[in-house]
Design a protein around this motif. Structure first.
Motif, PDB file in Angstrom:
ATOM      1  N   GLU A  21      16.269   2.811   1.985  1.00 59.07           N
ATOM      2  CA  GLU A  21      15.579   1.683   2.618  1.00 59.07           C
ATOM      3  C   GLU A  21      14.537   1.075   1.684  1.00 59.07           C
ATOM      4  O   GLU A  21      14.435  -0.154   1.554  1.00 59.07           O
ATOM      5  CB  GLU A  21      14.917   2.146   3.920  1.00 59.07           C
ATOM      6  CG  GLU A  21      15.909   2.517   5.000  1.00 59.07           C
ATOM      7  CD  GLU A  21      15.241   3.044   6.258  1.00 59.07           C
ATOM      8  OE1 GLU A  21      15.945   3.174   7.269  1.00 59.07           O
ATOM      9  OE2 GLU A  21      14.020   3.322   6.228  1.00 59.07           O
ATOM     10  N   VAL A  22      13.756   1.934   1.028  1.00 57.78           N
ATOM     11  CA  VAL A  22      12.742   1.437   0.097  1.00 57.78           C
ATOM     12  C   VAL A  22      13.398   0.833  -1.133  1.00 57.78           C
ATOM     13  O   VAL A  22      12.922  -0.173  -1.678  1.00 57.78           O
ATOM     14  CB  VAL A  22      11.751   2.562  -0.281  1.00 57.78           C
ATOM     15  CG1 VAL A  22      10.859   2.148  -1.449  1.00 57.78           C
ATOM     16  CG2 VAL A  22      10.895   2.938   0.924  1.00 57.78           C
TER      17      VAL A  22
ATOM     18  N   ASP B 115       0.166  -2.765  10.148  1.00 61.64           N
ATOM     19  CA  ASP B 115      -0.867  -2.120  10.961  1.00 61.64           C
ATOM     20  C   ASP B 115      -1.634  -1.080  10.151  1.00 61.64           C
ATOM     21  O   ASP B 115      -2.303  -0.211  10.722  1.00 61.64           O
ATOM     22  CB  ASP B 115      -0.233  -1.445  12.184  1.00 61.64           C
ATOM     23  CG  ASP B 115       0.395  -2.459  13.142  1.00 61.64           C
ATOM     24  OD1 ASP B 115      -0.216  -3.534  13.344  1.00 61.64           O
ATOM     25  OD2 ASP B 115       1.490  -2.193  13.670  1.00 61.64           O
ATOM     26  N   ILE B 116      -1.528  -1.134   8.832  1.00 60.97           N
ATOM     27  CA  ILE B 116      -2.184  -0.133   7.983  1.00 60.97           C
ATOM     28  C   ILE B 116      -3.653  -0.502   7.807  1.00 60.97           C
ATOM     29  O   ILE B 116      -3.969  -1.532   7.187  1.00 60.97           O
ATOM     30  CB  ILE B 116      -1.491  -0.034   6.608  1.00 60.97           C
ATOM     31  CG1 ILE B 116       0.003   0.316   6.787  1.00 60.97           C
ATOM     32  CG2 ILE B 116      -2.197   0.992   5.724  1.00 60.97           C
ATOM     33  CD1 ILE B 116       0.819   0.191   5.520  1.00 60.97           C
ATOM     34  N   PRO B 117      -4.577   0.307   8.334  1.00 59.78           N
ATOM     35  CA  PRO B 117      -6.002  -0.027   8.247  1.00 59.78           C
ATOM     36  C   PRO B 117      -6.519   0.011   6.815  1.00 59.78           C
ATOM     37  O   PRO B 117      -6.103   0.853   6.019  1.00 59.78           O
ATOM     38  CB  PRO B 117      -6.675   1.078   9.090  1.00 59.78           C
ATOM     39  CG  PRO B 117      -5.580   1.709   9.880  1.00 59.78           C
ATOM     40  CD  PRO B 117      -4.342   1.556   9.068  1.00 59.78           C
ATOM     41  N   VAL B 118      -7.426  -0.916   6.504  1.00 60.47           N
ATOM     42  CA  VAL B 118      -8.102  -0.947   5.208  1.00 60.47           C
ATOM     43  C   VAL B 118      -9.533  -0.448   5.418  1.00 60.47           C
ATOM     44  O   VAL B 118     -10.272  -0.985   6.249  1.00 60.47           O
ATOM     45  CB  VAL B 118      -8.112  -2.364   4.612  1.00 60.47           C
ATOM     46  CG1 VAL B 118      -8.887  -2.384   3.291  1.00 60.47           C
ATOM     47  CG2 VAL B 118      -6.684  -2.850   4.394  1.00 60.47           C
TER      48      VAL B 118
ATOM     49  N   LEU C  40      -1.717   8.751   3.098  1.00 62.17           N
ATOM     50  CA  LEU C  40      -2.893   7.959   2.754  1.00 62.17           C
ATOM     51  C   LEU C  40      -2.791   7.389   1.343  1.00 62.17           C
ATOM     52  O   LEU C  40      -2.121   7.953   0.480  1.00 62.17           O
ATOM     53  CB  LEU C  40      -4.150   8.831   2.848  1.00 62.17           C
ATOM     54  CG  LEU C  40      -4.402   9.525   4.192  1.00 62.17           C
ATOM     55  CD1 LEU C  40      -5.531  10.535   4.067  1.00 62.17           C
ATOM     56  CD2 LEU C  40      -4.700   8.493   5.279  1.00 62.17           C
ATOM     57  N   ALA C  41      -3.492   6.274   1.116  1.00 58.77           N
ATOM     58  CA  ALA C  41      -3.583   5.669  -0.217  1.00 58.77           C
ATOM     59  C   ALA C  41      -5.047   5.398  -0.525  1.00 58.77           C
ATOM     60  O   ALA C  41      -5.785   4.911   0.330  1.00 58.77           O
ATOM     61  CB  ALA C  41      -2.787   4.369  -0.281  1.00 58.77           C
ATOM     62  N   ALA C  42      -5.447   5.696  -1.761  1.00 62.41           N
ATOM     63  CA  ALA C  42      -6.861   5.567  -2.140  1.00 62.41           C
ATOM     64  C   ALA C  42      -7.162   4.308  -2.942  1.00 62.41           C
ATOM     65  O   ALA C  42      -8.163   4.240  -3.640  1.00 62.41           O
ATOM     66  CB  ALA C  42      -7.316   6.809  -2.917  1.00 62.41           C
ATOM     67  N   GLY C  43      -6.309   3.275  -2.853  1.00 60.92           N
ATOM     68  CA  GLY C  43      -6.640   1.981  -3.430  1.00 60.92           C
ATOM     69  C   GLY C  43      -5.968   1.654  -4.740  1.00 60.92           C
ATOM     70  O   GLY C  43      -5.262   2.467  -5.327  1.00 60.92           O
ATOM     71  N   ASP C  44      -6.198   0.411  -5.215  1.00 63.19           N
ATOM     72  CA  ASP C  44      -5.573  -0.130  -6.428  1.00 63.19           C
ATOM     73  C   ASP C  44      -4.057  -0.007  -6.359  1.00 63.19           C
ATOM     74  O   ASP C  44      -3.397   0.463  -7.287  1.00 63.19           O
ATOM     75  CB  ASP C  44      -6.106   0.577  -7.677  1.00 63.19           C
ATOM     76  CG  ASP C  44      -7.459   0.035  -8.121  1.00 63.19           C
ATOM     77  OD1 ASP C  44      -8.042  -0.777  -7.385  1.00 63.19           O
ATOM     78  OD2 ASP C  44      -7.923   0.435  -9.191  1.00 63.19           O
TER      79      ASP C  44
ATOM     80  N   ASP D  56       5.431  -3.664   1.933  1.00 63.96           N
ATOM     81  CA  ASP D  56       6.689  -3.377   2.643  1.00 63.96           C
ATOM     82  C   ASP D  56       7.101  -1.922   2.440  1.00 63.96           C
ATOM     83  O   ASP D  56       7.595  -1.263   3.368  1.00 63.96           O
ATOM     84  CB  ASP D  56       7.796  -4.310   2.161  1.00 63.96           C
ATOM     85  CG  ASP D  56       7.596  -5.745   2.634  1.00 63.96           C
ATOM     86  OD1 ASP D  56       6.797  -5.950   3.572  1.00 63.96           O
ATOM     87  OD2 ASP D  56       8.214  -6.657   2.050  1.00 63.96           O
ATOM     88  N   MET D  57       6.911  -1.397   1.230  1.00 62.65           N
ATOM     89  CA  MET D  57       7.206   0.014   0.964  1.00 62.65           C
ATOM     90  C   MET D  57       6.300   0.914   1.790  1.00 62.65           C
ATOM     91  O   MET D  57       6.761   1.890   2.406  1.00 62.65           O
ATOM     92  CB  MET D  57       7.026   0.328  -0.526  1.00 62.65           C
ATOM     93  CG  MET D  57       7.282   1.782  -0.887  1.00 62.65           C
ATOM     94  SD  MET D  57       6.669   2.274  -2.524  1.00 62.65           S
ATOM     95  CE  MET D  57       4.930   2.485  -2.170  1.00 62.65           C
ATOM     96  N   MET D  58       4.999   0.599   1.814  1.00 65.62           N
ATOM     97  CA  MET D  58       4.041   1.419   2.557  1.00 65.62           C
ATOM     98  C   MET D  58       4.347   1.412   4.056  1.00 65.62           C
ATOM     99  O   MET D  58       4.230   2.437   4.731  1.00 65.62           O
ATOM    100  CB  MET D  58       2.620   0.935   2.290  1.00 65.62           C
ATOM    101  CG  MET D  58       2.168   1.106   0.834  1.00 65.62           C
ATOM    102  SD  MET D  58       0.567   0.342   0.474  1.00 65.62           S
ATOM    103  CE  MET D  58      -0.542   1.449   1.368  1.00 65.62           C
ATOM    104  N   LYS D  59       4.739   0.270   4.565  1.00 64.71           N
ATOM    105  CA  LYS D  59       5.115   0.176   5.982  1.00 64.71           C
ATOM    106  C   LYS D  59       6.338   1.040   6.279  1.00 64.71           C
ATOM    107  O   LYS D  59       6.405   1.733   7.294  1.00 64.71           O
ATOM    108  CB  LYS D  59       5.408  -1.280   6.359  1.00 64.71           C
ATOM    109  CG  LYS D  59       4.189  -2.157   6.503  1.00 64.71           C
ATOM    110  CD  LYS D  59       4.519  -3.640   6.480  1.00 64.71           C
ATOM    111  CE  LYS D  59       5.505  -4.061   7.536  1.00 64.71           C
ATOM    112  NZ  LYS D  59       5.758  -5.532   7.496  1.00 64.71           N
ATOM    113  N   ASN D  60       7.314   0.988   5.389  1.00 69.02           N
ATOM    114  CA  ASN D  60       8.547   1.751   5.587  1.00 69.02           C
ATOM    115  C   ASN D  60       8.275   3.252   5.576  1.00 69.02           C
ATOM    116  O   ASN D  60       8.818   4.000   6.397  1.00 69.02           O
ATOM    117  CB  ASN D  60       9.565   1.380   4.512  1.00 69.02           C
ATOM    118  CG  ASN D  60      10.898   2.048   4.722  1.00 69.02           C
ATOM    119  OD1 ASN D  60      11.100   3.200   4.361  1.00 69.02           O
ATOM    120  ND2 ASN D  60      11.821   1.322   5.334  1.00 69.02           N
ATOM    121  N   ILE D  61       7.432   3.695   4.658  1.00 69.75           N
ATOM    122  CA  ILE D  61       7.090   5.122   4.586  1.00 69.75           C
ATOM    123  C   ILE D  61       6.248   5.533   5.784  1.00 69.75           C
ATOM    124  O   ILE D  61       6.410   6.637   6.312  1.00 69.75           O
ATOM    125  CB  ILE D  61       6.337   5.428   3.267  1.00 69.75           C
ATOM    126  CG1 ILE D  61       7.268   5.217   2.068  1.00 69.75           C
ATOM    127  CG2 ILE D  61       5.794   6.855   3.265  1.00 69.75           C
ATOM    128  CD1 ILE D  61       6.564   5.322   0.726  1.00 69.75           C
ATOM    129  N   GLY D  62       5.346   4.644   6.217  1.00 70.82           N
ATOM    130  CA  GLY D  62       4.493   4.941   7.363  1.00 70.82           C
ATOM    131  C   GLY D  62       3.103   5.414   6.975  1.00 70.82           C
ATOM    132  O   GLY D  62       2.631   6.447   7.463  1.00 70.82           O
TER     133      GLY D  62
END
Length: 549
Positions: free
Chosen positions: A321-322, A145-148, A87-91, A109-115
């Motif tokens: 990959e990242v 597909d990462i929900p906001v 999870l990520a809490a913003g900014d 792209d990094m967040m997608k790769n990590i999942g």
């Protein structure tokens, strides 16, 4: 007959033994299958820090591969347990040249790769306009597909949640439903986002909303509820203070609260609920282990993991990959941002020389640059707009993009001396954010009531500022529209004089450095607290008495 009976007896013993083994084995198997471990990882306030270039003592530079190191550490957890939530809490995007110029794409792209499984929106996600990083139709980060999330962000016109956020998502791990509710700081957000971006937005109190959603999700079979909040606090003597602490004291029915915004490390519990904040700029992450047994969730581990020791070693463990994602982005911008535009003779910092509010060497330089460009009597800028110190040595274009990552423009206004006093009062009020100034000096007394603390306002030449006289003022369009709580700028008599130069602060800074060539910190004092004035007077009197003796 006797032998037959013996055989029957032996057979019975064998059957009883086998039955005993089966009966013993079944409960163990059932217990094992009903116990599940779910790992939860949170990062926050990355601010585009996929990498950082650090100037070493020997004047060499070290490129810290923050994103690739962070990805490697998170993937180790994920690889050891497929039932991992990230999870990520913003900014996440605003703050570095590589992210700013590419509008957050390499971070996504990094967040997608990590999942990543979800992200709560932060205040800086508004900086480029809400659709810069968010697919508003799908309510996800762009091209992902990462929900906001943002359950307490409402449209004033429709009276519903804004069209670019989801209130929550439900993730299924180990055949278990986990609910992630996203909220933001309703007290901070209205004052720290460019007003034009949120003129039709209402940030509601998240407590009532979360309590209702928690009940709803429990009724739908959700076993674990995590609140992912762009809201923070600070640890003082092992006691959590701040807005997230007040929030945690009042919510019910949630298992975990993960925060952000304050760039702090928080790892504690309130009313038995783990409350955590994972620092900033990729320096570490929160790791929580939840044991789910017979439908009951228990947190068996919660920790903040500091990964900064990995940043400065040779050959740190990195995710390849990242790293490829980051290096590709870096090539797109590095040639431009490695250009040297000037030199800092010594460190020019944001350290304020009066407490709790004061001027700084960097603040003095920045406001002087604004005033010189605008040809006004005074200039103001907000402390939060200056993001890094300028270190001794070469200054690159990339350094200035980090110093001023926001696309703020310079605005010119006309204000009476009394209105300028109100601006300064707003800076030093209770929970004020301070201010940086050019063209004037002032004193304040924190022992006086809030909004009645400022006195002895003078122009730089020592002339008192007259309350009824009209002066020209330059500031940035964030402050000029009420940002950081400076509401006096929005007074109708001031607002009607609003003139936007459409000149970026960043460009003014770059041009000033190129003209100066060498930057030196300004040592003059512009803001004084009554405490230091009293101490100075006390020292002067003591010195005078010694001379008289």
């Amino acid at each position: 007959m006797e032998k037959k009976n013996v055989c029957i007896l032996k057979l019975l013993i064998i059957l009883i033994t086998m039955l005993s083994i089966i009966l013993t084995y079944i409960p163990i198997s059932s217990a094992a299958s009903s116990t599940k471990i779910i790992d939860i990882v949170e990062i926050t306030d990355l601010h585009g820090y996929l990498y950082n270039t650090v100037k070493m003592q020997d004047r060499s530079t070290l490129k810290q591969q923050i994103g690739a190191i962070l990805a490697n550490e998170i993937k180790k957890i994920k690889n050891s347990n497929p039932n991992t939530i990230i999870l990520a809490a913003g900014d996440m995007f605003q703050g570095t040249p590589v992210s700013n110029i590419l509008k957050g794409k390499p971070v996504i792209d990094m967040m997608k790769n990590i999942g990543f499984d979800a992200m709560t929106i932060g205040n800086h996600e508004y900086d480029w306009g809400i659709d810069a990083v968010i697919d508003t139709k799908r309510k996800t980060l762009k091209n992902s597909d990462i929900p906001v999330l943002g359950a307490n962000i409402y449209d004033k016109n429709t009276k519903k949640i804004v069209n670019y956020c989801q209130p929550y998502v439900v993730v299924n791990k180990a055949n278990t439903k986990i609910g992630i509710i996203g909220v933001v700081d309703n007290k901070e957000f209205p004052n720290i986002i460019l007003p034009a971006y949120i003129k039709n937005v209402e940030f509601k109190d998240p407590v009532f909303i979360v309590n209702n959603l928690a009940r709803k999700l429990r009724s739908e079979g959700v076993k674990i509820i995590v609140v992912l909040a762009h809201m923070g606090g600070y640890m003082n003597n092992n006691i959590l203070t701040g807005n997230i602490a007040e929030f945690a004291k009042n919510v019910k029915g949630v298992d975990i609260i993960l925060g952000g915004h304050t760039h702090s490390v928080v790892n504690t519990k309130i009313n038995g609920i783990p409350v955590c904040v994972a620092n900033c700029q990729g320096k570490g992450y929160i790791h929580i282990k939840v044991k789910l047994k017979n439908g009951v969730a228990n947190v068996v581990k919660q920790e903040y993991v500091d990964i900064t020791p990995l940043f400065n070693i040779s050959n740190p463990p990195m995710d390849k990959e990242v790293l490829e994602v980051i290096e590709k982005a870096d090539k797109q911008v590095s040639r431009k941002f490695s250009k040297v535009i000037g030199t800092a003779v010594s460190d020019i910092t944001r350290e304020q020389r009066a407490k709790p509010y004061g001027d700084s060497a960097l603040g003095n330089w920045a406001t002087d640059a604004i005033r010189e460009f605008a040809h006004t009597d005074f200039a103001f800028t907000n402390n939060g707009g200056l993001r890094i110190d300028l270190k001794k040595g070469p200054i690159t274009l990339g350094d200035i993009y980090q110093l001023m990552p926001f696309d703020n423009t310079i605005v010119i206004l006309k204000m009476k001396g009394s209105q300028i006093k109100t601006i300064l009062e707003e800076a030093v009020q209770d929970n004020g954010k301070g201010i940086q100034v050019s063209g004037l000096t002032f004193k304040y007394d924190m022992k006086k009531p809030s909004m009645n603390r400022v006195y002895d306002m003078k122009m730089s030449n020592g002339t008192p500022i007259e309350m009824d006289k009209v002066y020209t003022v330059a500031t940035n369009n964030f402050m000029a529209t009420g940002g950081d709580g400076f509401k006096e700028f929005t007074d109708p008599s001031v607002a009607k004089t609003y003139t936007d130069t459409y000149k970026l602060l960043r460009d003014v800074f770059i041009e000033k450095i190129q003209k100066q060539k060498e930057l030196k910190p300004s040592l003059e004092r512009r803001i004084f607290s009554s405490d230091e004035v009293s101490l100075s007077l006390h020292g002067y009197l003591n010195e005078s008495m010694l001379i008289m003796k």
